[in-house]
Design a protein around this motif. Structure first.
Motif, PDB file in Angstrom:
ATOM      1  N   ASP A 189      -5.190   9.048   0.787  1.00  0.00           N
ATOM      2  CA  ASP A 189      -5.115   7.820   1.229  1.00  0.00           C
ATOM      3  C   ASP A 189      -6.798   7.176   1.079  1.00  0.00           C
ATOM      4  O   ASP A 189      -7.018   5.896   0.726  1.00  0.00           O
ATOM      5  N   ARG A 190      -7.651   8.117   1.318  1.00  0.00           N
ATOM      6  CA  ARG A 190      -9.014   7.727   0.927  1.00  0.00           C
ATOM      7  C   ARG A 190      -9.437   7.026  -0.247  1.00  0.00           C
ATOM      8  O   ARG A 190     -10.193   6.062  -0.674  1.00  0.00           O
ATOM      9  N   SER A 196      -7.389   3.606  -1.102  1.00  0.00           N
ATOM     10  CA  SER A 196      -8.190   2.614  -0.569  1.00  0.00           C
ATOM     11  C   SER A 196      -9.332   2.257  -1.168  1.00  0.00           C
ATOM     12  O   SER A 196      -9.897   1.017  -1.479  1.00  0.00           O
ATOM     13  N   TYR A 251       0.696  -1.372  -0.182  1.00  0.00           N
ATOM     14  CA  TYR A 251      -0.058   0.078   0.017  1.00  0.00           C
ATOM     15  C   TYR A 251       0.952   1.062   0.105  1.00  0.00           C
ATOM     16  O   TYR A 251       0.737   2.248  -0.655  1.00  0.00           O
ATOM     17  N   LYS A 296     -10.041  -1.192  -2.922  1.00  0.00           N
ATOM     18  CA  LYS A 296     -11.071  -2.207  -2.733  1.00  0.00           C
ATOM     19  C   LYS A 296     -12.172  -2.306  -3.931  1.00  0.00           C
ATOM     20  O   LYS A 296     -12.263  -3.466  -3.884  1.00  0.00           O
TER      21      LYS A 296
END
Length: 114
Positions: free
Chosen positions: A53-54, A57, A41, A61
């Motif tokens: 980061d949001r 992620s 990551y 996902k």
């Protein structure tokens, strides 16, 4: 072609469906990176300019949920998470490469240096 539904969303063309799966600002760059090696990551975060980061992620996902990449959680302290491409993801790479090449061609035609 008639419209079709996938996950309660209506699509009108296969191209629209593909771009829903791998389009956007970050999904193709993520797939492009994981095509050659397994990434952590933090490595992905450092390698993609201006990604929060949001957003990282969320995109990871979605790519995992759609079967384009695999997430491997290694039971270490601290926990180590790795991302690798799947066969489905590898099948998208030639398409991404074509779009990338065409993007460079358009940039050159428009006088944009890369």
């Amino acid at each position: 072609m008639p419209s079709f539904l996938s996950n309660n969303k209506k699509y009108y063309t296969p191209v629209e469906y593909v771009f829903a799966k791998i389009g956007g600002t970050y999904k193709m760059p993520i797939l492009w990176r994981v095509k050659d090696k397994v990434w952590r990551y933090s490595e992905l975060k450092k390698s993609i300019a201006n990604i929060s980061d949001r957003m990282l992620s969320k995109n990871l996902k979605e790519l995992c949920d759609d079967g384009f990449i695999l997430k491997n959680i290694l039971p270490e302290v601290p926990v180590k998470v790795e991302y690798a491409i799947t066969q489905k993801g590898a099948e998208a790479i030639p398409i991404i490469a074509s779009l990338r090449d065409y993007g460079f061609q358009l940039m050159e035609q428009d006088g944009i240096k890369h």
